[in-house]
Scaffold this motif. Structure first.
Motif, short mmCIF file in Angstrom:
data_model
loop_
_atom_site.label_atom_id
_atom_site.label_comp_id
_atom_site.label_asym_id
_atom_site.label_seq_id
_atom_site.Cartn_x
_atom_site.Cartn_y
_atom_site.Cartn_z
N LEU A 1 42.27 46.84 22.71
CA LEU A 1 40.98 46.21 22.41
C LEU A 1 40.60 45.21 23.51
O LEU A 1 39.48 45.17 23.98
CB LEU A 1 41.04 45.49 21.05
N TYR A 2 41.58 44.43 23.92
CA TYR A 2 41.31 43.43 24.95
C TYR A 2 40.84 44.12 26.22
O TYR A 2 39.83 43.75 26.83
CB TYR A 2 42.56 42.61 25.22
N ALA A 3 41.60 45.19 26.58
CA ALA A 3 41.24 45.93 27.79
C ALA A 3 39.84 46.51 27.68
O ALA A 3 39.09 46.57 28.65
CB ALA A 3 42.26 47.03 28.05
N ALA A 4 39.49 46.93 26.47
CA ALA A 4 38.19 47.55 26.27
C ALA A 4 37.06 46.52 26.32
O ALA A 4 36.01 46.79 26.91
CB ALA A 4 38.18 48.27 24.93
N PHE A 5 37.28 45.37 25.76
CA PHE A 5 36.17 44.40 25.62
C PHE A 5 36.16 43.28 26.66
O PHE A 5 35.13 42.69 26.93
CB PHE A 5 36.17 43.80 24.21
N ALA A 6 37.30 42.97 27.24
CA ALA A 6 37.33 41.83 28.17
C ALA A 6 36.56 42.14 29.44
O ALA A 6 36.62 43.26 29.94
CB ALA A 6 38.78 41.49 28.53
N PRO A 7 35.80 41.17 30.01
CA PRO A 7 35.11 41.38 31.29
C PRO A 7 36.13 41.41 32.43
O PRO A 7 36.68 40.39 32.83
CB PRO A 7 34.17 40.17 31.41
N ALA A 8 36.36 42.62 32.88
CA ALA A 8 37.49 42.85 33.76
C ALA A 8 37.40 42.05 35.07
O ALA A 8 38.34 41.39 35.48
CB ALA A 8 37.59 44.33 34.06
N GLU A 9 36.23 42.10 35.77
CA GLU A 9 36.12 41.48 37.10
C GLU A 9 36.37 39.98 37.05
O GLU A 9 37.06 39.42 37.89
CB GLU A 9 34.72 41.72 37.67
N LYS A 10 35.77 39.32 36.09
CA LYS A 10 35.90 37.88 35.98
C LYS A 10 37.36 37.48 35.81
O LYS A 10 37.83 36.51 36.40
CB LYS A 10 35.08 37.36 34.81
N ALA A 11 38.03 38.28 35.06
CA ALA A 11 39.44 37.99 34.83
C ALA A 11 40.20 38.01 36.14
O ALA A 11 40.98 37.12 36.43
CB ALA A 11 40.02 39.02 33.87
N GLN A 12 39.88 39.02 36.99
CA GLN A 12 40.57 39.10 38.27
C GLN A 12 40.25 37.89 39.14
O GLN A 12 41.13 37.26 39.71
CB GLN A 12 40.13 40.37 39.01
N ALA A 13 38.93 37.55 39.21
CA ALA A 13 38.52 36.43 40.04
C ALA A 13 39.21 35.15 39.57
O ALA A 13 39.71 34.37 40.37
CB ALA A 13 37.02 36.25 39.99
N ASP A 14 39.22 34.96 38.32
CA ASP A 14 39.86 33.76 37.77
C ASP A 14 41.30 33.66 38.20
O ASP A 14 41.77 32.59 38.58
CB ASP A 14 39.77 33.80 36.24
N SER A 15 41.94 34.80 38.19
CA SER A 15 43.35 34.72 38.55
C SER A 15 43.50 34.39 40.02
O SER A 15 44.34 33.58 40.40
CB SER A 15 44.05 36.04 38.20
N ALA A 16 42.60 34.96 40.87
CA ALA A 16 42.66 34.64 42.30
C ALA A 16 42.39 33.15 42.52
O ALA A 16 43.07 32.48 43.26
CB ALA A 16 41.65 35.48 43.07
N GLN A 17 41.35 32.67 41.81
CA GLN A 17 40.97 31.27 41.92
C GLN A 17 42.12 30.37 41.49
O GLN A 17 42.47 29.42 42.18
CB GLN A 17 39.73 31.01 41.04
N SER A 18 42.71 30.74 40.35
CA SER A 18 43.78 29.87 39.85
C SER A 18 44.98 29.96 40.77
O SER A 18 45.69 28.98 40.98
CB SER A 18 44.15 30.24 38.42
N LEU A 19 45.13 31.11 41.41
CA LEU A 19 46.23 31.25 42.35
C LEU A 19 46.00 30.33 43.54
O LEU A 19 46.89 29.60 43.98
CB LEU A 19 46.31 32.70 42.82
N ALA A 20 44.73 30.34 44.08
CA ALA A 20 44.39 29.49 45.22
C ALA A 20 44.59 28.02 44.85
O ALA A 20 45.17 27.24 45.60
CB ALA A 20 42.95 29.74 45.66
N THR A 21 44.10 27.67 43.67
CA THR A 21 44.24 26.29 43.22
C THR A 21 45.71 25.92 43.13
O THR A 21 46.12 24.83 43.56
CB THR A 21 43.57 26.14 41.84
N GLU A 22 46.46 26.87 42.58
CA GLU A 22 47.90 26.66 42.44
C GLU A 22 48.56 26.42 43.79
O GLU A 22 49.29 25.44 44.00
CB GLU A 22 48.48 27.93 41.79
N GLU A 23 48.23 27.33 44.76
CA GLU A 23 48.80 27.20 46.09
C GLU A 23 48.34 25.90 46.75
O GLU A 23 49.10 25.20 47.41
CB GLU A 23 48.38 28.40 46.97
#
Lengths: 548, 268
Positions: free
Chosen positions: B28-50
């Motif tokens: 369900l999550y895979a079906a309904f979650a906005p996929a692209e935003k999730a990816q960007a968020d992870s990149a962003q949080s990764l950059a912030t983390e680094e």
């Protein structure tokens, strides 16, 4: 026809027609009387020394300035009419500016050779004033200002001052942001004069700053009034040089009554003529190599804009220094402000120049010397005068440092405040220190001369004596060098005489005489000069009692 | 249903249900979650983390462990990514030593690391973002207007062609020669060190671009000097030095030469 006329015709017939040059000279002499002038001056003798050519550098730069200046007047419009720039320099296209600035841009970018001529004009101006100052220092340190040349000293001094102001007015003409800031500075200085300041400012600018008049007014002052006075002074200066004859260094065969050197024609005509072209060449090379006053980089003047590093040309730099280091004092009384932070520098500005200008008269008064002097002093032989001159130069230089305090700060990574404080303290301390040090050095050099005359020159040859001692062989100086080193006279300090006269009554000595005696002692008394070796001393030492 | 009912007490039943439940929620999550935003968020949080890691090593000693500032360095909350990109990109930060002013030096972080640091600092509070090439590129700038703006706003410290100048107590306005257009833009935007800032509300983006265009014209490796050597572009002080040393120096050399060559009759 008389017999004499017959004979003359016969003589002409016998010798043939006179050469063209002679006939031309004869024609001119009959109308201008040049024969007498030429006879008196063509063989005029001038002594040879490189330092005597510094005045020539100023003279030739002045000629170059006039020649290039005439060219610039053909294209420059001394008007403050506002126009819009449409010339080839992209960063200013469409910008409003005065016609003065626009025509200077036109000269720089569109007139054939315009930029080169402008740069020659400006570089020549910088060199002109620099050469005048150095020439003046040469005259000062060698005592060439002494009788009969005091008037010429004053002429030269006036030329320096007028040169500074001619330079300043010329620098202001393009109406660019840099020079406009300088004019604003000058306006502020005028405004600081109590009571009349505002009236003077209104009179000069024809209204509130900047108004519409100052460029055309400065133009007249720059191209007509000041150069006219300068040309007149210059002619007077040169006539007096001819009349007094040139001074010369001491040496065998040179006395106060002769001049040893080369005749004006042909030697000095060739040298001076050649030197003119060398001076022109150096200035033209400077102008071809290096930018000066790039007005396009500064932009047109607007009272609401200013750039850092706003300094005047170097000869006005000491006035900039005075204003930059002066604390911003002001007095507010009865609704009026006395702006001491600007007014005091305005007062000191002429004083700096006058200080050096009055020295010859002070020296003449103290020594009471009214003999003519045509033999130059070596600076070391007049330690107090040399010390004073060096102190003045150091004073001038410390003010120049103050005038460029921002560039000292950025280029030597210093605090501008520290530099300003250094200049404030140095203004008082450095001249005093320089005086003492220079005087000491002069005395040391006098001792050295004395030593050389009495003991000869160090040859650098080390000899070992049979008992093991090492000595350096000294060689007696040649006769002419000994003469040169001992040619100067050493004045006695002025003596006041006994306090009481022969009847035991206290003599009245006025304060002026006392001061004179005191100054005289400081100039020529004990500790102010090293007694030069006498013939007797020399004879005693060289009479041959072992080595020395 | 008997089969199901019979095995519902099987020991592995709970595991199977759990698997089904997980598969369902995941699906369900895979079906309904906005996929692209999730990816960007992870990149962003990764950059912030680094970025936070880099920050802890290189910056925290002065600016505090979470950018709150110490007595050695100001708070970085709200300075924005543009400030970080300028300060670190021009090598000013990390500072070498305390002093009147931190000078420009060789940058020690590469652009990727700078971006990570900027992402971390930007996460502390809202501030100006790094400008786009479109904003800072000198292409299409009105050079004359830029010159006018430069003389009005910048020349009093930086000199009329950006050669720099002195400020009080050892501080200075640096030369703008060779400064990257992006850094020029960021400096105007953020007002580093002693410089006032010129946000878009006081100086619109177009005007910043014009100023950059003007500097590219008059103060870069491409700018020409019609009169010859610029002598530092510092005005009359360097001209005076040149006149004395080379002008008068050459005159005196020539004078000595002329005086030494004369028609003197040699004795021997």
């Amino acid at each position: 026809m008389s017999t004499a006329s017959h004979e003359a015709t016969d003589a002409t017939a016998r010798r043939g027609k006179a050469p063209a040059g002679e006939r031309l000279a004869d024609w001119a002499d009959g109308r201008l009387g040049i024969y007498g002038l030429a006879k008196a001056n063509m063989r005029k003798i001038f002594p040879d020394h490189w330092s005597f050519m510094l005045g020539e550098v100023s003279l030739y730069s002045f000629v170059i300035i006039i020649l290039t200046g005439v060219y610039l007047t053909l294209f420059f419009h001394p008007s403050m009419q506002e126009v819009v720039y449409n010339g080839p320099y992209v960063p200013l296209q469409g910008i409003r500016m005065s016609e003065a600035f626009e025509s200077t841009m036109h000269i720089s970018f569109e007139v054939r050779g315009g930029l080169l001529i402008r740069q020659i004009h400006h570089w020549a101006a910088l060199v002109f004033v620099a050469a005048m100052l150095v020439h003046m220092m040469r005259v000062f340190f060698t005592g060439a200002f002494r009788k009969p040349r005091e008037v010429n000293w004053v002429f030269g001094f006036l030329l320096l001052v007028l040169g500074m102001f001619t330079g300043f007015t010329g620098y202001s003409l393009p109406d660019d942001l840099l020079s406009g800031t300088g004019v604003r500075f000058m306006e502020g200085a005028i405004l600081s004069v109590p009571i009349v300041g505002t009236y003077l400012q209104m009179f000069l600018f024809g209204g509130e700053f900047p108004g519409h008049d100052f460029v055309s007014r400065f133009y007249t002052i720059h191209i007509l009034l000041l150069p006219g006075i300068m040309a007149a002074l210059l002619v007077g200066h040169l006539i007096l040089v001819f009349y007094h004859k040139h001074t010369q260094w001491a040496g065998p065969g040179r006395t106060n009554k002769n001049v040893v050197g080369m005749p004006l024609l042909p030697v000095y005509m060739a040298k001076a003529g050649g030197f003119f072209f060398l001076v022109f060449g150096v200035i033209a090379a400077c102008a071809a190599i290096a930018t000066i006053n790039p007005i396009w980089a500064f932009g047109p003047y607007r009272p609401d804009q200013v750039s850092t590093g706003a300094q005047p040309d170097w000869y006005m730099g000491f006035s900039e220094g005075l204003i930059r280091v002066m604390p911003g004092w002001e007095i507010n009384l009865w609704g009026h402000t006395l702006q001491l932070g600007v007014f005091i520098p305005l007062i000191i500005f002429p004083l700096v120049l006058v200080t050096i200008a009055v020295w010859p008269f002070i020296e003449a008064w103290v020594t009471g010397d009214d003999r003519e002097h045509h033999i130059l002093d070596r600076p070391r032989n007049r330690p107090v005068r040399t010390g004073f001159g060096a102190a003045w130069i150091s004073w001038y230089l410390i003010l120049l440092v103050g005038g460029g305090n921002d560039l000292w700060a950025t280029h030597f990574h210093l605090s501008i405040n520290a530099i300003t404080w250094t200049v404030r303290i140095g203004f008082f301390a450095i001249p005093a220190l320089t005086f003492v040090i220079t005087k000491r050095i002069c005395l040391g050099l006098q001792r050295r001369d004395r030593d050389k005359v009495l003991h000869g020159r160090e040859t650098g040859i080390i000899k070992r004596l049979p008992h093991g001692e090492f000595i350096e062989v000294h060689e007696p100086l040649p006769q002419d060098q000994m003469h040169t080193l001992t040619a100067h006279d050493q004045p006695e300090p002025l003596e006041l005489g006994p306090d009481v006269d022969e009847n035991g009554v206290r003599r009245k000595v006025d304060r002026k005489t006392k001061l004179r005696a005191k100054l005289s002692r400081s100039m020529y008394g004990e500790g102010a000069q090293i007694p030069k070796p006498t013939a007797a001393e020399h004879a005693e030492i060289t009479s041959g009692h072992g080595h020395h | 249903m008997k089969k199901l009912s019979a095995r519902r007490r099987h020991p592995l039943a709970a595991l199977v249900v759990l698997l089904f439940a997980l598969a369902a929620t995941g699906g369900l999550y895979a079906a309904f979650a906005p996929a692209e935003k999730a990816q960007a968020d992870s990149a962003q949080s990764l950059a912030t983390e680094e970025g936070k890691k880099l920050y802890s090593v290189g910056c925290a000693s002065c600016h505090g462990t979470s950018g709150q500032g110490t007595h050695n360095g100001p708070s970085l909350v709200g300075v924005g990514a543009a400030a970080v990109d300028f300060q670190v990109g021009t090598g000013r930060m990390p500072a070498q030593q305390p002093g009147a002013q931190v000078p420009r030096k060789k940058a020690i972080y590469d652009q990727a690391q700078i971006d990570q640091l900027a992402a971390y600092i930007a996460s502390l509070g809202p501030g100006p973002a790094i400008p786009t090439k479109q904003q800072y590129s000198p292409d299409g700038a009105d050079i004359a207007n830029g010159g006018q703006l430069f003389r009005t706003n910048c020349a009093q410290c930086h000199n009329s062609t950006g050669k720099g100048g002195a400020l009080s107590e050892g501080k200075f306005a640096p030369t703008l020669d060779g400064v990257d257009p992006k850094h020029l833009y960021e400096a105007m935007l953020t007002g580093p060190q002693n410089m006032p800032n010129f946000p878009d509300s006081t100086m619109p983006q177009k005007e910043k671009k014009d100023i950059i265009g003007y500097l590219a014209q008059v103060d870069s490796s491409k700018s020409s000097s019609p009169g010859g050597l610029e002598l530092g572009g510092l005005g009359p002080v360097s001209e005076g030095l040149f006149a004395w040393i080379f002008g008068l120096g050459a005159m005196i050399t020539v004078a000595i030469w002329v005086a030494a060559h004369t028609a003197k009759a040699r004795k021997s």
